[in-house]
Design an enzyme around this catalytic site. Structure first.
Site, PDB file in Angstrom:
ATOM      1  N   ASP A 142      69.388  57.101  27.749  1.00  0.00           N
ATOM      2  CA  ASP A 142      68.907  56.079  27.619  1.00  0.00           C
ATOM      3  C   ASP A 142      67.816  56.825  27.513  1.00  0.00           C
ATOM      4  OD1 ASP A 142      68.028  54.216  25.626  1.00  0.00           O
ATOM      5  OD2 ASP A 142      67.246  53.053  27.397  1.00  0.00           O
ATOM      6  N   HIS A 165      66.996  54.316  23.357  1.00  0.00           N
ATOM      7  CA  HIS A 165      66.722  53.005  22.449  1.00  0.00           C
ATOM      8  C   HIS A 165      65.763  51.960  21.684  1.00  0.00           C
ATOM      9  CE1 HIS A 165      65.634  50.582  26.970  1.00  0.00           C
ATOM     10  NE2 HIS A 165      65.092  49.816  24.893  1.00  0.00           N
ATOM     11  N   SER A 180      59.664  48.625  27.401  1.00  0.00           N
ATOM     12  CA  SER A 180      61.657  49.889  27.513  1.00  0.00           C
ATOM     13  C   SER A 180      60.340  50.994  27.023  1.00  0.00           C
ATOM     14  CB  SER A 180      62.151  49.402  26.506  1.00  0.00           C
ATOM     15  OG  SER A 180      63.446  48.820  26.770  1.00  0.00           O
TER      16      SER A 180
END
Length: 400
Positions: free
Chosen positions: A149, A119, A230
């Protein structure tokens, strides 16, 4: 009910899962603030993709050149040991800066491969990787997997001394209560560390899209994770990567004490395929339904509420070919619509199934496409065994 999923419904009241990349200008997690997993992205705006690279880009270099410590390190020593391996990643949208993204990543091998979250880099913009000393290199997305992911970037012509791979630990050995540290670039503040503990293991979190599938075996931590974290590593105190920081549970979009990391065991299994082929084939059964509850167990006259009730079977799936049956009678139990009449899966390969998590984790950890899976089911009060041959999980576009 999504016919392509093998997952239980997850209902979270007033709480959302946020995948914690950072936008350059507007850090408000309102409409458009949460990344949406849409497609398998293989070409970035700079025009390069797998087809434009030499075959050497798809060879795995030396991994784990940083040896794990034989004993637990202090937080300052841990940071000094791994800081050179953590990078900042930007996905720049030059036409609309508000859509640009900033996240983290870390060096996987000596051949210029960087691991990050899908993402973080699926915006389709120009991808750049910034190392600790401030040098910036253009990157190419060479492999991605929305189902976990995970994504792999490739950077060319980086001096060897900058490529310091981090060792991947064995996430199946971690215990609740162990001290951990997260390193990344929260809000663009490069080289930041936060510390906490492992709060839980074996969590199940939904992907943002990817056909409605969920990510199993996820690590929960209270180490502060914020926008920009992230893709950064979650480390044990010996300097091993045990997870990749990905998401938080929050009512506001900011950290509230519950963060999630994709486990290193998943990376160990998926990343090599992303480098060599660009994708990863997940083993897939092709059923959807609900975990057993006391109310459903009472209605089915079961002795205990254990197992997974199959409510739908995907046409042409391994489950259908094995003869697994879905439900045919819709009823309301404890205020929830339930489709009864389907099989109840109570074990797989002689391993007890308490709920859907047990199936998902086992498939993720131990199975490959083409493997046989023995299922023990309850049908009309009788126990029986069936065998399914696992197929590759379909992409969202291929799902019925």
């Amino acid at each position: 009910m999504n016919k392509a999923i093998l997952a239980a419904s997850i209902v979270v009241a007033a709480v959302a899962i946020f995948f914690v990349y950072s936008q350059f200008i507007d850090l408000d997690f309102g409409d458009g603030g949460v990344p949406i997993i849409k497609d398998f992205v293989q070409v970035s705006e700079n025009g390069k993709g797998r087809a434009d690279l030499d075959d050497s880009a798809f060879q795995i270099g030396q991994v784990s050149t940083v040896q794990a410590s034989s004993s637990e390190l202090s937080l300052p020593d841990l940071f000094a040991k791994v800081e050179k391996s953590v990078v900042q990643i930007t996905d720049s949208d030059e036409t609309n800066p508000l859509d640009s993204r900033l996240g983290s990543g870390f060096v996987y091998d000596t051949n210029g491969h960087i691991i990050t979250n899908y993402h973080v880099v699926n915006g389709g913009g120009r991808l750049d990787v910034t190392f600790l000393d401030g040098t910036v290199y253009r990157a190419t997305l060479i492999g991605s997997d929305p189902f976990t992911d995970l994504a792999v970037l490739y950077v060319e012509d980086v001096p060897r001394e900058k490529l310091v791979p981090l060792p991947l630990g064995n996430s199946s050995n971690i215990r609740v209560g162990e001290q951990v540290a997260a390193i990344g670039n929260p809000f663009g503040l490069s080289g930041s560390m936060s510390a906490g503990i492992v709060s839980g293991v074996g969590r199940l979190i939904p992907t943002q899209e990817a056909g409605g599938f969920s990510i199993p075996d996820v690590i929960q931590t209270d180490a502060p994770i914020n926008p920009g974290n992230s893709g950064g590593p979650l480390l044990n105190m010996r300097g091993e990567v045990i997870g990749i920081n990905s998401a938080i549970f929050s009512t506001t979009g900011q950290f509230a004490g519950v963060g999630f990391a994709i486990p290193s065991d998943t990376m160990t299994k998926v990343v090599p395929s992303l480098i060599t082929t660009g994708s990863f084939k997940h083993p897939w059964l092709g059923v959807s339904g609900r975990d057993m509850t006391p109310g459903i167990a009472d209605r089915l006259n079961l002795e205990e509420p254990r197992g997974f009730l199959v409510m739908e079977v995907v046409a042409g799936s391994p489950a259908e070919q094995a003869g697994i049956r879905g439900g045919n009678q819709e009823v309301v139990i404890d205020g929830v619509p339930v489709m009864l009449g389907g099989d109840v899966i109570i074990s797989i390969d002689d391993r007890t199934v308490r709920k859907i998590d047990d199936i998902l984790v086992y498939l993720q950890r131990d199975k490959e496409v083409g493997d046989e899976l023995k299922l023990t089911i309850l049908r009309d009060g009788r126990e029986m065994n069936v065998t399914a041959v696992l197929a590759a999980r379909p992409s969202q576009q291929e799902s019925p």
